[in-house]
Design an enzyme around this catalytic site. Sequence first.
Site, short mmCIF file in Angstrom:
data_model
loop_
_atom_site.label_atom_id
_atom_site.label_comp_id
_atom_site.label_asym_id
_atom_site.label_seq_id
_atom_site.Cartn_x
_atom_site.Cartn_y
_atom_site.Cartn_z
N ASP A 15 -15.05 20.65 11.03
CA ASP A 15 -15.63 19.40 11.54
C ASP A 15 -15.47 19.41 13.06
O ASP A 15 -14.43 19.01 13.58
CB ASP A 15 -14.92 18.21 10.90
CG ASP A 15 -15.57 16.88 11.25
OD1 ASP A 15 -16.56 16.87 12.02
OD2 ASP A 15 -15.09 15.84 10.76
N TYR A 30 -18.55 6.03 24.70
CA TYR A 30 -19.98 5.79 24.52
C TYR A 30 -20.40 4.66 25.47
O TYR A 30 -20.01 3.51 25.27
CB TYR A 30 -20.29 5.42 23.07
CG TYR A 30 -19.62 6.39 22.10
CD1 TYR A 30 -20.25 7.56 21.72
CD2 TYR A 30 -18.33 6.14 21.62
CE1 TYR A 30 -19.63 8.47 20.86
CE2 TYR A 30 -17.70 7.03 20.76
CZ TYR A 30 -18.35 8.19 20.40
OH TYR A 30 -17.71 9.09 19.56
N ARG A 85 -18.22 12.87 22.76
CA ARG A 85 -17.14 12.99 21.78
C ARG A 85 -16.73 14.46 21.74
O ARG A 85 -17.59 15.35 21.81
CB ARG A 85 -17.59 12.52 20.40
CG ARG A 85 -16.49 12.57 19.34
CD ARG A 85 -16.82 11.76 18.10
NE ARG A 85 -17.94 12.28 17.32
CZ ARG A 85 -19.13 11.69 17.22
NH1 ARG A 85 -19.38 10.58 17.91
NH2 ARG A 85 -20.09 12.23 16.47
N ASP A 134 -22.22 16.99 16.46
CA ASP A 134 -21.13 16.87 15.49
C ASP A 134 -21.55 17.68 14.28
O ASP A 134 -22.35 17.24 13.45
CB ASP A 134 -20.91 15.39 15.13
CG ASP A 134 -19.63 15.17 14.32
OD1 ASP A 134 -19.19 16.11 13.63
OD2 ASP A 134 -19.09 14.04 14.36
N HIS A 167 -23.59 7.65 13.82
CA HIS A 167 -24.04 8.40 12.65
C HIS A 167 -25.53 8.74 12.76
O HIS A 167 -26.27 8.68 11.78
CB HIS A 167 -23.75 7.63 11.36
CG HIS A 167 -22.28 7.53 11.06
ND1 HIS A 167 -21.74 6.55 10.25
CD2 HIS A 167 -21.24 8.28 11.47
CE1 HIS A 167 -20.43 6.71 10.19
NE2 HIS A 167 -20.10 7.75 10.91
N GLU A 185 -14.18 17.10 19.45
CA GLU A 185 -13.43 17.12 18.19
C GLU A 185 -12.98 18.54 17.85
O GLU A 185 -13.79 19.46 17.79
CB GLU A 185 -14.33 16.59 17.06
CG GLU A 185 -13.70 16.61 15.69
CD GLU A 185 -14.63 16.05 14.64
OE1 GLU A 185 -14.14 15.71 13.56
OE2 GLU A 185 -15.86 15.96 14.90
N ASP A 245 -38.77 16.97 -11.92
CA ASP A 245 -37.77 17.83 -12.55
C ASP A 245 -36.86 18.48 -11.50
O ASP A 245 -36.23 19.51 -11.75
CB ASP A 245 -38.44 18.92 -13.41
CG ASP A 245 -39.29 19.87 -12.59
OD1 ASP A 245 -39.59 19.54 -11.41
OD2 ASP A 245 -39.66 20.94 -13.10
N HIS A 267 -8.85 12.03 11.09
CA HIS A 267 -8.86 11.89 9.63
C HIS A 267 -8.44 13.22 9.01
O HIS A 267 -8.57 14.27 9.62
CB HIS A 267 -10.23 11.44 9.12
CG HIS A 267 -11.37 12.37 9.43
ND1 HIS A 267 -11.58 13.57 8.76
CD2 HIS A 267 -12.37 12.27 10.34
CE1 HIS A 267 -12.65 14.16 9.23
NE2 HIS A 267 -13.15 13.40 10.21
N HIS A 302 -14.14 3.91 17.12
CA HIS A 302 -13.78 4.56 15.85
C HIS A 302 -12.38 5.14 15.92
O HIS A 302 -11.75 5.19 16.98
CB HIS A 302 -14.80 5.67 15.51
CG HIS A 302 -14.96 6.73 16.56
ND1 HIS A 302 -14.03 7.74 16.75
CD2 HIS A 302 -15.94 6.94 17.47
CE1 HIS A 302 -14.45 8.53 17.71
NE2 HIS A 302 -15.59 8.07 18.19
N GLU A 344 -10.65 13.50 17.49
CA GLU A 344 -12.01 13.27 17.97
C GLU A 344 -12.19 11.96 18.75
O GLU A 344 -12.91 11.06 18.30
CB GLU A 344 -12.99 13.32 16.81
CG GLU A 344 -12.61 12.47 15.59
CD GLU A 344 -13.63 12.57 14.46
OE1 GLU A 344 -14.83 12.41 14.72
OE2 GLU A 344 -13.20 12.81 13.33
N HIS A 383 -13.96 14.06 4.98
CA HIS A 383 -12.97 12.97 5.11
C HIS A 383 -12.04 13.16 3.92
O HIS A 383 -12.21 12.54 2.87
CB HIS A 383 -13.65 11.61 5.09
CG HIS A 383 -14.42 11.32 6.34
ND1 HIS A 383 -15.26 10.25 6.48
CD2 HIS A 383 -14.47 11.97 7.52
CE1 HIS A 383 -15.81 10.25 7.69
NE2 HIS A 383 -15.34 11.30 8.33
#
Length: 429
Positions: free
Chosen positions: A275, A389, A398, A264, A247, A400, A42, A360, A356, A385, A367
Amino acid sequence: MPRYAPLNTSLFVENRKRLYSELHSCSLLVLNSNDIMPTNADGSMRFIQNSDLFYLTGIDQEESILLMFPDFPNEDFREILFLRETNEEIAIWEGHKYTKEEAREVSGIQTVLWLSQFERIFSMLMAEANHVYLNANEHIRADVKVETRDARFIKWCQQQYPLHRYERLAPHLYHLRAVKSEEEVKVMQEACNITEKGFRRVLQFVKPGVMEYEIEAEYLHEFVRNRSRGFAYEPIVASGKNACVLHYIANSEMCKEGDLLLMDVGAEYGNYNADMTRTIPVSGKFTDRQKQVYNAVLKVQREAMKMLRPGNVVKDYQKEVEKIMESELIGLGLLDKHDVKNQNPKQPLLKKYFMHGTSHHLGLDVHDVGNVYRIFEPGMVFTVEPGIYIREEDIGIRLENNVVIREDGIHDLMANIPIEAEEIEALMN
């Protein structure tokens, strides 16, 4: 009720006015709240409001519906907000729900009714409407596997009223939401300020031997105590080789001496999001090589910010950023300039180290919605950002920031968050 300070009602009133000019004459618009999603047994997840409904109403509650019919003859029915009717039992088990008066104060909508009246009122409005705008998640990266409240309503509406002309609402809302008002920027600034508090707390906490999840907990403590609901998205707290996983969200390993720590993270505030990414040395001091790579990323970020100007577009902007990154990677000894000169332009060599995009849209969604082919305009909010790597060296860096495009440049919402390598070292020591 929401824990954040009440947002200015004029924000939602103005958002609805802006949308009016996008619609056909004699149009009815319908927007539904999100569902409360189940887990197991539940259990249920925390409620997150439909961004489009929040944008137009400020209402942060499940089972809410907005109807808008700007041309309807009776002014009382041009904007209608339907809410779940509360009672003593709901108040005991779930807590307070909006009263009609509270919903009027939040949204600026004067006609607030209970959901039990929806079908009768809707039928009356549909009798006068030529066009009906219905909403769906049309984000280009969306992967929708669960049927939403909006999707169920579309089925019901088209079955009940098959002869109306149906229109897509999403393109109009996405066009409007891409350009932020000053009121929205204020709320996003607060999300960034809370993120800064979390980062400064973590700079005092990080040392060899702490676990990535302990750092996550430090951020969460600072975010929540400043009226944030918590993280704007699943936080990435990645030390050592984990920093090269874009990620990585396990946040389960120990931070070791000599490692870099890529974080991040961003706070949510009033449904708007920050972000941020920062990369720091676990030991409090960068090695020469780490600092060399760090400063290369910082240089690319600063050059990228200069290109976030009205009139540019994402494709051209990304291409120029990649040229700068290519030069930095050559300087770091990671790419050979002769190889770069002879590379296949469709498979650029830099993608091994920078795979990448640079920016954005940011707003009610991390996003955020917005057309990637649209020319940059004042009021758009973007992340910036870049990252490098180097898996073979266990270096992932990185950086950002979140910036607002202005007529004459950018306004950096994270200008006060430490980013210079020397400042990071000084604050950690």
